[in-house]
Design a protein around this motif. Sequence first.
Motif, PDB file in Angstrom:
ATOM      1  N   TYR A  86     -17.555 -59.143  18.810  1.00 19.29           N
ATOM      2  CA  TYR A  86     -17.294 -59.379  17.391  1.00 19.29           C
ATOM      3  C   TYR A  86     -16.045 -60.249  17.258  1.00 19.29           C
ATOM      4  O   TYR A  86     -15.155 -60.192  18.111  1.00 19.29           O
ATOM      5  N   PHE A  87     -15.981 -61.008  16.174  1.00 21.94           N
ATOM      6  CA  PHE A  87     -14.795 -61.846  15.995  1.00 21.94           C
ATOM      7  C   PHE A  87     -14.501 -62.082  14.517  1.00 21.94           C
ATOM      8  O   PHE A  87     -15.356 -61.858  13.642  1.00 21.94           O
ATOM      9  N   ARG A  88     -13.289 -62.538  14.284  1.00 20.36           N
ATOM     10  CA  ARG A  88     -12.814 -62.834  12.941  1.00 20.36           C
ATOM     11  C   ARG A  88     -11.898 -64.052  13.037  1.00 20.36           C
ATOM     12  O   ARG A  88     -11.065 -64.129  13.949  1.00 20.36           O
ATOM     13  N   VAL A  89     -12.075 -64.984  12.118  1.00 17.26           N
ATOM     14  CA  VAL A  89     -11.239 -66.182  12.059  1.00 17.26           C
ATOM     15  C   VAL A  89     -10.527 -66.210  10.711  1.00 17.26           C
ATOM     16  O   VAL A  89     -11.169 -66.046   9.671  1.00 17.26           O
ATOM     17  N   GLU A  90      -9.200 -66.403  10.755  1.00 18.27           N
ATOM     18  CA  GLU A  90      -8.405 -66.442   9.522  1.00 18.27           C
ATOM     19  C   GLU A  90      -7.797 -67.826   9.348  1.00 18.27           C
ATOM     20  O   GLU A  90      -7.371 -68.459  10.334  1.00 18.27           O
ATOM     21  N   ASP A  91      -7.747 -68.294   8.112  1.00 16.92           N
ATOM     22  CA  ASP A  91      -7.166 -69.606   7.850  1.00 16.92           C
ATOM     23  C   ASP A  91      -5.641 -69.516   7.876  1.00 16.92           C
ATOM     24  O   ASP A  91      -5.081 -68.424   8.042  1.00 16.92           O
ATOM     25  N   PRO A  92      -4.922 -70.637   7.744  1.00 16.58           N
ATOM     26  CA  PRO A  92      -3.454 -70.604   7.834  1.00 16.58           C
ATOM     27  C   PRO A  92      -2.761 -69.660   6.857  1.00 16.58           C
ATOM     28  O   PRO A  92      -1.656 -69.187   7.119  1.00 16.58           O
ATOM     29  N   SER A  93      -3.421 -69.346   5.750  1.00 19.73           N
ATOM     30  CA  SER A  93      -2.813 -68.423   4.779  1.00 19.73           C
ATOM     31  C   SER A  93      -3.137 -66.968   5.081  1.00 19.73           C
ATOM     32  O   SER A  93      -2.679 -66.068   4.369  1.00 19.73           O
ATOM     33  N   GLY A  94      -3.904 -66.708   6.125  1.00 26.36           N
ATOM     34  CA  GLY A  94      -4.242 -65.346   6.512  1.00 26.36           C
ATOM     35  C   GLY A  94      -5.522 -64.826   5.898  1.00 26.36           C
ATOM     36  O   GLY A  94      -5.910 -63.682   6.152  1.00 26.36           O
ATOM     37  N   ARG A  95      -6.189 -65.644   5.090  1.00 30.82           N
ATOM     38  CA  ARG A  95      -7.449 -65.219   4.478  1.00 30.82           C
ATOM     39  C   ARG A  95      -8.585 -65.339   5.489  1.00 30.82           C
ATOM     40  O   ARG A  95      -8.584 -66.256   6.320  1.00 30.82           O
ATOM     41  N   PRO A  96      -9.572 -64.440   5.427  1.00 25.46           N
ATOM     42  CA  PRO A  96     -10.692 -64.524   6.379  1.00 25.46           C
ATOM     43  C   PRO A  96     -11.542 -65.760   6.116  1.00 25.46           C
ATOM     44  O   PRO A  96     -12.078 -65.937   5.023  1.00 25.46           O
ATOM     45  N   LEU A  97     -11.644 -66.607   7.109  1.00 28.69           N
ATOM     46  CA  LEU A  97     -12.486 -67.797   7.011  1.00 28.69           C
ATOM     47  C   LEU A  97     -13.917 -67.454   7.419  1.00 28.69           C
ATOM     48  O   LEU A  97     -14.872 -67.963   6.860  1.00 28.69           O
ATOM     49  N   GLY A 102     -20.677 -56.596  11.720  1.00 27.45           N
ATOM     50  CA  GLY A 102     -20.202 -55.479  12.525  1.00 27.45           C
ATOM     51  C   GLY A 102     -18.841 -55.025  12.071  1.00 27.45           C
ATOM     52  O   GLY A 102     -18.444 -55.274  10.918  1.00 27.45           O
ATOM     53  N   PRO A 103     -18.095 -54.346  12.936  1.00 29.10           N
ATOM     54  CA  PRO A 103     -16.781 -53.800  12.555  1.00 29.10           C
ATOM     55  C   PRO A 103     -15.819 -54.894  12.098  1.00 29.10           C
ATOM     56  O   PRO A 103     -15.828 -56.001  12.639  1.00 29.10           O
ATOM     57  N   ASP A 104     -14.997 -54.563  11.096  1.00 30.80           N
ATOM     58  CA  ASP A 104     -13.975 -55.490  10.621  1.00 30.80           C
ATOM     59  C   ASP A 104     -12.735 -55.331  11.498  1.00 30.80           C
ATOM     60  O   ASP A 104     -12.176 -54.235  11.615  1.00 30.80           O
ATOM     61  N   LEU A 105     -12.285 -56.405  12.097  1.00 27.53           N
ATOM     62  CA  LEU A 105     -11.177 -56.358  13.050  1.00 27.53           C
ATOM     63  C   LEU A 105      -9.810 -56.533  12.394  1.00 27.53           C
ATOM     64  O   LEU A 105      -8.792 -56.506  13.091  1.00 27.53           O
ATOM     65  N   ALA A 106      -9.777 -56.713  11.084  1.00 21.39           N
ATOM     66  CA  ALA A 106      -8.514 -57.043  10.410  1.00 21.39           C
ATOM     67  C   ALA A 106      -7.449 -55.977  10.630  1.00 21.39           C
ATOM     68  O   ALA A 106      -6.279 -56.287  10.874  1.00 21.39           O
ATOM     69  N   GLY A 107      -7.823 -54.709  10.570  1.00 20.94           N
ATOM     70  CA  GLY A 107      -6.833 -53.636  10.642  1.00 20.94           C
ATOM     71  C   GLY A 107      -6.384 -53.263  12.037  1.00 20.94           C
ATOM     72  O   GLY A 107      -5.486 -52.433  12.188  1.00 20.94           O
ATOM     73  N   VAL A 108      -7.003 -53.843  13.057  1.00 19.16           N
ATOM     74  CA  VAL A 108      -6.666 -53.446  14.435  1.00 19.16           C
ATOM     75  C   VAL A 108      -6.152 -54.623  15.256  1.00 19.16           C
ATOM     76  O   VAL A 108      -6.109 -54.547  16.490  1.00 19.16           O
TER      77      VAL A 108
END
Length: 204
Positions: A86-97, A102-108
Amino acid sequence: AMAWPDRGPLSLTARVLLFVALALGVSLLISASLLLSAVERHFREQDLEELSVALDAIARSVAETGGTGDVRSALSGAISGHHGVYFRVEDPSGRPLYRSSGPDLAGVAGLFAAVDPARPRTLEDVTLTVGHVDGQPMVGIVAMTGVGGRKFRILVAMDVAFHQAFLAAFRRSLVLILVTAGGAAVLAAWFGIRQGQVPLHRLR
């Protein structure tokens, strides 16, 4: 105070068996520890290699699209074929791009090892820590990649439930093997000692 009765010195059989049991126990424990460490390291190397491949593919997709709106369609197929990743990509302002299903990785993200996407990754440089995301045991890495002067954060994680279940079963099997082998060796030593003492008993 109650005095323990003097039982006298241990017999020759008991002393030899005690020495054999101690020597065998120490050698078996060391061997089991080395074997278990090798298996665990093998799994960690596999995990890090798969995470690295996924990270490189995601970073490449971000770079090729320049982090524009087209990046979402590019990222949706960036790591096809990687089961349990699983993966998550955030833009320069920290918003999810973009985030995979599946599981949200933001909190870990704090559990993941920070890596440099431009450098090779080895276990000597990266410490993979198992954390739980929505009840699933996972390991992950996080990296910052620059595109056109902008920084994007990439979080990649993979489910390691299968590895943990395998290692737990392997430990149980290893303990059973150690107990069985140790018991058989001590029994064989006892039988050998008894047979070796037969001439002495005849002399007596």
